[in-house]
Design a protein around this motif. Structure first.
Motif, PDB file in Angstrom:
ATOM      1  N   GLY A   1      12.522 -14.476  21.155  1.00  0.00           N
ATOM      2  CA  GLY A   1      12.681 -13.152  21.741  1.00  0.00           C
ATOM      3  C   GLY A   1      12.877 -12.062  20.703  1.00  0.00           C
ATOM      4  N   LEU A   2      12.887 -12.445  19.429  1.00  0.00           N
ATOM      5  CA  LEU A   2      13.122 -11.476  18.367  1.00  0.00           C
ATOM      6  C   LEU A   2      11.980 -10.470  18.249  1.00  0.00           C
ATOM      7  N   GLY A   3      10.750 -10.887  18.508  1.00  0.00           N
ATOM      8  CA  GLY A   3       9.620  -9.962  18.465  1.00  0.00           C
ATOM      9  C   GLY A   3       9.750  -8.873  19.524  1.00  0.00           C
ATOM     10  N   ARG A   4      10.168  -9.254  20.714  1.00  0.00           N
ATOM     11  CA  ARG A   4      10.374  -8.283  21.787  1.00  0.00           C
ATOM     12  C   ARG A   4      11.509  -7.333  21.420  1.00  0.00           C
ATOM     13  N   GLU A   5      12.579  -7.859  20.847  1.00  0.00           N
ATOM     14  CA  GLU A   5      13.694  -7.009  20.432  1.00  0.00           C
ATOM     15  C   GLU A   5      13.258  -6.048  19.327  1.00  0.00           C
ATOM     16  N   LEU A   6      12.467  -6.538  18.387  1.00  0.00           N
ATOM     17  CA  LEU A   6      11.980  -5.704  17.287  1.00  0.00           C
ATOM     18  C   LEU A   6      11.167  -4.524  17.817  1.00  0.00           C
ATOM     19  N   VAL A   7      10.188  -4.807  18.667  1.00  0.00           N
ATOM     20  CA  VAL A   7       9.341  -3.730  19.183  1.00  0.00           C
ATOM     21  C   VAL A   7      10.172  -2.772  20.041  1.00  0.00           C
ATOM     22  N   ALA A   8      11.082  -3.281  20.837  1.00  0.00           N
ATOM     23  CA  ALA A   8      11.938  -2.409  21.645  1.00  0.00           C
ATOM     24  C   ALA A   8      12.757  -1.483  20.747  1.00  0.00           C
ATOM     25  N   ARG A   9      13.310  -2.000  19.675  1.00  0.00           N
ATOM     26  CA  ARG A   9      14.079  -1.162  18.749  1.00  0.00           C
ATOM     27  C   ARG A   9      13.179  -0.131  18.076  1.00  0.00           C
ATOM     28  N   GLY A  10      11.961  -0.541  17.733  1.00  0.00           N
ATOM     29  CA  GLY A  10      11.009   0.399  17.149  1.00  0.00           C
ATOM     30  C   GLY A  10      10.663   1.521  18.107  1.00  0.00           C
ATOM     31  N   MET A  11      10.451   1.185  19.381  1.00  0.00           N
ATOM     32  CA  MET A  11      10.128   2.198  20.384  1.00  0.00           C
ATOM     33  C   MET A  11      11.312   3.150  20.586  1.00  0.00           C
ATOM     34  N   GLU A  12      12.541   2.615  20.603  1.00  0.00           N
ATOM     35  CA  GLU A  12      13.727   3.472  20.736  1.00  0.00           C
ATOM     36  C   GLU A  12      13.832   4.429  19.548  1.00  0.00           C
TER      37      GLU A  12
ATOM     38  N   ALA B   1      12.756 -10.295  10.871  1.00  0.00           N
ATOM     39  CA  ALA B   1      11.806  -9.494  11.643  1.00  0.00           C
ATOM     40  C   ALA B   1      11.602  -8.165  10.927  1.00  0.00           C
ATOM     41  N   TYR B   2      10.397  -7.607  11.081  1.00  0.00           N
ATOM     42  CA  TYR B   2      10.062  -6.389  10.332  1.00  0.00           C
ATOM     43  C   TYR B   2       8.948  -5.624  11.038  1.00  0.00           C
ATOM     44  N   MET B   3       9.001  -4.304  10.923  1.00  0.00           N
ATOM     45  CA  MET B   3       7.887  -3.435  11.275  1.00  0.00           C
ATOM     46  C   MET B   3       8.042  -2.130  10.500  1.00  0.00           C
ATOM     47  N   ARG B   4       6.945  -1.419  10.354  1.00  0.00           N
ATOM     48  CA  ARG B   4       7.037  -0.093   9.754  1.00  0.00           C
ATOM     49  C   ARG B   4       6.494   0.919  10.740  1.00  0.00           C
ATOM     50  N   VAL B   5       7.049   2.130  10.650  1.00  0.00           N
ATOM     51  CA  VAL B   5       6.705   3.232  11.545  1.00  0.00           C
ATOM     52  C   VAL B   5       6.361   4.427  10.670  1.00  0.00           C
ATOM     53  N   PHE B   6       5.233   5.081  10.960  1.00  0.00           N
ATOM     54  CA  PHE B   6       4.856   6.244  10.161  1.00  0.00           C
ATOM     55  C   PHE B   6       3.993   7.207  10.971  1.00  0.00           C
TER      56      PHE B   6
ATOM     57  N   HIS C   1       2.328   5.706  14.169  1.00  0.00           N
ATOM     58  CA  HIS C   1       1.745   4.374  14.026  1.00  0.00           C
ATOM     59  C   HIS C   1       2.845   3.346  13.800  1.00  0.00           C
ATOM     60  N   ILE C   2       2.654   2.186  14.420  1.00  0.00           N
ATOM     61  CA  ILE C   2       3.498   1.048  14.081  1.00  0.00           C
ATOM     62  C   ILE C   2       2.598   0.022  13.415  1.00  0.00           C
ATOM     63  N   GLY C   3       3.152  -0.707  12.468  1.00  0.00           N
ATOM     64  CA  GLY C   3       2.340  -1.689  11.771  1.00  0.00           C
ATOM     65  C   GLY C   3       3.179  -2.735  11.078  1.00  0.00           C
ATOM     66  N   ARG C   4       2.470  -3.743  10.579  1.00  0.00           N
ATOM     67  CA  ARG C   4       3.084  -4.871   9.875  1.00  0.00           C
ATOM     68  C   ARG C   4       4.195  -5.491  10.734  1.00  0.00           C
ATOM     69  N   VAL C   5       3.974  -5.515  12.031  1.00  0.00           N
ATOM     70  CA  VAL C   5       4.965  -6.060  12.961  1.00  0.00           C
ATOM     71  C   VAL C   5       4.960  -7.580  12.816  1.00  0.00           C
TER      72      VAL C   5
ATOM     73  N   ASP D   1       0.834  -1.203   0.000  1.00  0.00           N
ATOM     74  CA  ASP D   1       0.000   0.000   0.000  1.00  0.00           C
ATOM     75  C   ASP D   1       0.870   1.256   0.000  1.00  0.00           C
ATOM     76  N   ASP D   2       0.232   2.394  -0.116  1.00  0.00           N
ATOM     77  CA  ASP D   2       0.952   3.664  -0.190  1.00  0.00           C
ATOM     78  C   ASP D   2       1.582   4.083   1.135  1.00  0.00           C
ATOM     79  N   VAL D   3       1.187   3.460   2.233  1.00  0.00           N
ATOM     80  CA  VAL D   3       1.792   3.788   3.524  1.00  0.00           C
ATOM     81  C   VAL D   3       3.279   3.447   3.503  1.00  0.00           C
ATOM     82  N   ASP D   4       3.659   2.437   2.728  1.00  0.00           N
ATOM     83  CA  ASP D   4       5.081   2.099   2.620  1.00  0.00           C
ATOM     84  C   ASP D   4       5.914   3.299   2.192  1.00  0.00           C
ATOM     85  N   LEU D   5       5.342   4.157   1.373  1.00  0.00           N
ATOM     86  CA  LEU D   5       6.082   5.303   0.836  1.00  0.00           C
ATOM     87  C   LEU D   5       6.453   6.335   1.899  1.00  0.00           C
ATOM     88  N   ILE D   6       5.673   6.395   2.981  1.00  0.00           N
ATOM     89  CA  ILE D   6       5.930   7.389   4.035  1.00  0.00           C
ATOM     90  C   ILE D   6       6.464   6.753   5.310  1.00  0.00           C
TER      91      ILE D   6
END
Length: 147
Positions: free
Chosen positions: A83-94, A57-62, A69-73, A38-43
């Motif tokens: 534990g990779l999911g916890r590390e992913l979200v922690a990195r996203g929050m940082e 592991a993957y997430m997008r932030v916009f 917003h965080i999504g596609r986590v 979708d177009d959210v990827d662009l931003i």
């Protein structure tokens, strides 16, 4: 290796890996035929970990309206329960705290992950509802409340 990239910074190969794993998890594994690209990827800023030339592991932030917003986590099926999911979200929050300090964060979460997101400081702000036939909830981490 962890990567933090805007859409225009992604190589064709990185973008292909992102789309491949997102489709594998959200369309095929969860049996949800919907327009994954979708177009959210662009931003978005795309946060992902690559191991052995594969995305694990993957997430997008916009930014949207007055929240981030965080999504596609996701964590690839072969890397779950590590534990990779916890590390992913922690990195996203940082990342969010560095780039968008003090802003509220929104997540549309699958309902079974409510406690996972609560452990980061998110609060449930909706009843359970169906999105693509999967129970979801809206969650928000209030501005300035990051754990």
């Amino acid at each position: 290796m962890w990567n933090y990239m805007a859409f225009e910074e992604l190589s064709a190969l990185e973008l292909q890996r992102i789309y491949k794993v997102r489709v594998a998890v959200f369309v095929v594994e969860q049996n949800c035929p919907y327009p994954e690209v979708d177009d959210v990827d662009l931003i978005s800023t795309h946060i992902f970990k690559e191991e052995n030339n594969e995305l694990s592991a993957y997430m997008r932030v916009f930014p949207k309206e007055d929240m981030i917003h965080i999504g596609r986590v996701l964590v690839d099926q072969d890397h779950r329960k590590s534990g990779l999911g916890r590390e992913l979200v922690a990195r996203g929050m940082e990342y969010i705290e560095t780039i968008y300090p003090g802003m509220a964060i929104y997540a549309q979460a699958q309902a079974h992950l409510e406690d996972f997101y609560k452990s980061f400081g998110f609060e449930t702000v909706s009843e359970v509802y169906l999105e693509d036939n999967i129970p979801h909830i809206d969650m928000v981490m209030p501005a300035g409340e990051m754990n």
